[in-house]
Design an enzyme around this catalytic site. Structure first.
Site, PDB file in Angstrom:
ATOM      1  N   GLY A   1      29.035  37.958   7.071  1.00  0.00           N
ATOM      2  CA  GLY A   1      29.273  38.415   7.757  1.00  0.00           C
ATOM      3  C   GLY A   1      30.543  39.310   7.224  1.00  0.00           C
ATOM      4  O   GLY A   1      31.676  38.622   6.978  1.00  0.00           O
TER       5      GLY A   1
ATOM      6  N   ARG B   1      24.728  46.403   8.725  1.00  0.00           N
ATOM      7  CA  ARG B   1      24.474  47.794   8.855  1.00  0.00           C
ATOM      8  C   ARG B   1      25.338  47.865   7.102  1.00  0.00           C
ATOM      9  O   ARG B   1      25.798  47.871   6.572  1.00  0.00           O
ATOM     10  CB  ARG B   1      26.184  48.082   9.520  1.00  0.00           C
TER      11      ARG B   1
ATOM     12  N   TYR C   1      36.956  46.920  10.544  1.00  0.00           N
ATOM     13  CA  TYR C   1      38.063  45.885  11.185  1.00  0.00           C
ATOM     14  C   TYR C   1      39.225  45.396  10.208  1.00  0.00           C
ATOM     15  O   TYR C   1      40.057  45.160  10.873  1.00  0.00           O
ATOM     16  CB  TYR C   1      36.719  44.421  10.543  1.00  0.00           C
TER      17      TYR C   1
ATOM     18  N   LYS D   1      40.374  26.730  22.539  1.00  0.00           N
ATOM     19  CA  LYS D   1      41.972  27.151  22.254  1.00  0.00           C
ATOM     20  C   LYS D   1      41.169  28.990  23.068  1.00  0.00           C
ATOM     21  O   LYS D   1      41.900  29.297  23.734  1.00  0.00           O
ATOM     22  CB  LYS D   1      42.604  27.649  21.129  1.00  0.00           C
TER      23      LYS D   1
ATOM     24  N   ASP E   1      46.551  26.741  16.600  1.00  0.00           N
ATOM     25  CA  ASP E   1      45.434  27.570  17.297  1.00  0.00           C
ATOM     26  C   ASP E   1      45.909  28.175  18.677  1.00  0.00           C
ATOM     27  O   ASP E   1      46.326  29.706  18.936  1.00  0.00           O
ATOM     28  CB  ASP E   1      44.835  27.067  17.697  1.00  0.00           C
TER      29      ASP E   1
ATOM     30  N   THR F   1      47.009  32.561  19.437  1.00  0.00           N
ATOM     31  CA  THR F   1      45.781  33.582  20.081  1.00  0.00           C
ATOM     32  C   THR F   1      46.249  33.587  21.321  1.00  0.00           C
ATOM     33  O   THR F   1      45.760  34.267  22.154  1.00  0.00           O
ATOM     34  CB  THR F   1      44.509  31.978  20.530  1.00  0.00           C
TER      35      THR F   1
ATOM     36  N   ARG G   1      41.605  38.534  20.226  1.00  0.00           N
ATOM     37  CA  ARG G   1      40.519  39.474  21.369  1.00  0.00           C
ATOM     38  C   ARG G   1      40.036  38.965  22.393  1.00  0.00           C
ATOM     39  O   ARG G   1      40.244  39.266  23.598  1.00  0.00           O
ATOM     40  CB  ARG G   1      38.948  39.971  20.157  1.00  0.00           C
TER      41      ARG G   1
ATOM     42  N   GLU H   1      34.469  35.182  22.164  1.00  0.00           N
ATOM     43  CA  GLU H   1      34.061  34.026  21.802  1.00  0.00           C
ATOM     44  C   GLU H   1      34.426  33.169  23.414  1.00  0.00           C
ATOM     45  O   GLU H   1      33.936  32.315  23.335  1.00  0.00           O
ATOM     46  CB  GLU H   1      34.429  33.962  20.382  1.00  0.00           C
TER      47      GLU H   1
END
Length: 340
Positions: free
Chosen positions: A3, A28, A44, A187, A240, A244, A251, A277
Site C-alpha cells: 500500500g 499503479r 499522497y 473512532k 485516536d 481524528t 479524511r 474508512e
C-alpha cells in the site's frame, strides 16, 4: 509495505529512518516509477523526499520475494483481494502487521480476523499497529505515539522494536487486541459525525459532547465484543478519537464536514480521492449494535444520514432530543458487566 498511499508511505519512511530496507508495493506503475526516480509520492505526501532505502515495486511477487514481515496498509475493502494475491506469491508463513482501521460490513470481522481467515497456514503472526497518527505529521517527523497488539505478544514486541524511533515515533504494547482494533476503527464514525457538526456551524461545545458520548458508544460496543474498557482510555481510544475529530488532516472529519455543508455522500466520496474508512465502519457498527442490542445513538443517526438520506441537521437535533438519562450509568455498566 503493501500500500503506497499516505499511511503506507509514512510508515515506510519510519522504517527507513530506522535503518531498514523497505519494499513499497503499489498497484499503479506510474506511482512506483515516481517513487523510484523522483523519490517522491506527490499525490499522497506532497513535498516529502523519500530516502534510497525505500524501493517501489509494482510487481507483488517480486516485492514479497524472501520477505518475512509484511505491513498491510491497504483500504479494508481491498484486504481480501490483496491477501489472496499474497498467498499466490509466497510459500513460507509470514508475519503481517495490520495498520488499516475498519470493520467489514456484513461479516463484522476485524481486520486481524480477515487476515487470519484469508492467510490460513501461511500466516505466522498478525500484529496490529494503531493510534493517533496522521501520515502527514509522521512524514514530517513530528512526535507520534502508537500501540501494537497481537495474540502473540512476543511478535508484538518484535514489531515494537522494528518501528520504535526514539526521535519521533514511540511505540507501546497492549495485549488487548480486540480493544486496540475496535478503538481505531470506531473512532472514524465519531470523526465523521464531528465533521458534520462543524459543517453545520456548531461550535466546540457540540464537538466536546459528541466526542465524549462517542467514546461511551465505542466502549459499550467494544466491551460487548470482549475488549478491556481501559484500552479506550488510551492511545487507540481517546487518543485516536481526539486527533481524528479535531484535525483537518482527518479524511473522515473532512468527509463529514462536506456532508454538514450539504453535499451528498456520493459527491463527497468522489471528491476525496482517498478512502473514507468511517463510511463502511458505520454500516458494520450499526449492524453489530442491532445484533447485540448495544445502544449507539450517534452511530444510528449517522447511519441514517449516510444510507437513508436523513438531513444532517435533523440528525444532530435528534441527538439533543433524546430521553434524559444519568451520565454515570454508562461508566458503571461498562466497568461492571462481565466481558465476553
Amino acid at each position: 509495505m503493501l500500500g503506497a498511499g499516505s499511511w503506507g508511505t509514512a510508515l515506510a519512511l519510519v522504517l527507513a529512518d530506522n535503518g531498514h530496507q523497505v519494499r513499497l508495493w503499489g498497484h499503479r506503475a506510474e506511482q512506483i516509477k515516481e517513487i523510484n526516480t523522483k523519490r517522491t509520492n506527490e499525490k499522497y505526501l506532497p513535498s516529502i523526499q523519500l530516502p534510497e532505502r525505500i524501493v517501489g515495486y509494482a510487481d507483488l511477487c517480486q516485492a514479497l520475494d524472501g520477505v518475512r514481515t509484511v505491513v498491510l496498509a491497504v483500504p479494508t475493502k481491498a484486504i481480501r483481494e490483496v491477501l489472496r494475491k499474497v498467498c499466490d506469491c509466497i510459500r513460507e508463513p509470514i508475519t503481517i502487521v495490520s495498520v488499516s482501521k475498519g470493520i467489514e460490513p456484513d461479516t463484522h470481522k476485524r481486520v486481524s480476523e480477515i487476515i487470519e481467515e484469508e492467510m490460513g497456514e501461511l500466516l505466522r503472526d498478525v500484529v496490529v499497529l494503531s493510534g493517533p497518527s496522521h501520515a502527514e505529521e509522521v512524514s514530517l517527523r513530528h512526535p507520534t505515539t502508537v500501540t501494537v497488539s497481537s495474540k502473540n505478544m512476543k511478535a508484538a514486541e518484535r514489531i515494537q522494536d522494528l518501528f520504535m524511533n526514539h526521535q519521533y515515533f514511540r511505540v507501546y504494547t497492549n495485549p488487548d487486541l480486540i480493544g486496540v482494533e475496535l478503538g481505531g476503527a470506531l473512532k472514524n464514525i465519531i470523526a465523521l459525525a464531528a465533521g458534520i457538526t462543524d459543517g453545520l456551524g456548531y461550535g466546540d461545545n457540540a464537538k466536546a459532547a459528541l466526542m465524549t458520548r462517542g467514546l461511551a458508544e465505542i466502549a459499550r460496543l467494544g466491551c460487548a465484543l470482549g475488549a478491556n474498557p481501559l484500552t479506550f482510555a488510551g492511545l487507540t481510544g481517546v487518543g485516536d478519537l481526539i486527533v481524528t475529530c479535531t484535525s483537518v488532516h482527518s479524511r473522515n472529519w473532512r468527509a463529514g464536514h462536506m456532508l454538514g455543508k450539504g453535499k451528498k455522500l456520493d459527491e463527497v466520496l468522489a471528491s476525496m480521492g482517498m478512502v473514507v474508512e468511517g463510511v463502511r465502519t458505520t454500516k458494520a457498527a450499526y449492524q453489530l449494535s442491532q445484533k447485540l442490542g448495544v445502544k449507539m445513538p450517534i452511530t444510528k443517526v449517522l447511519y441514517e444520514v449516510l444510507f437513508d438520506g436523513k438531513n444532517p441537521k435533523d440528525a444532530a437535533d435528534s441527538l439533543m432530543s433524546r430521553m434524559k438519562t444519568q451520565e454515570m450509568d454508562d461508566l458503571v455498566n461498562i466497568l461492571t458487566e462481565p466481558h465476553r
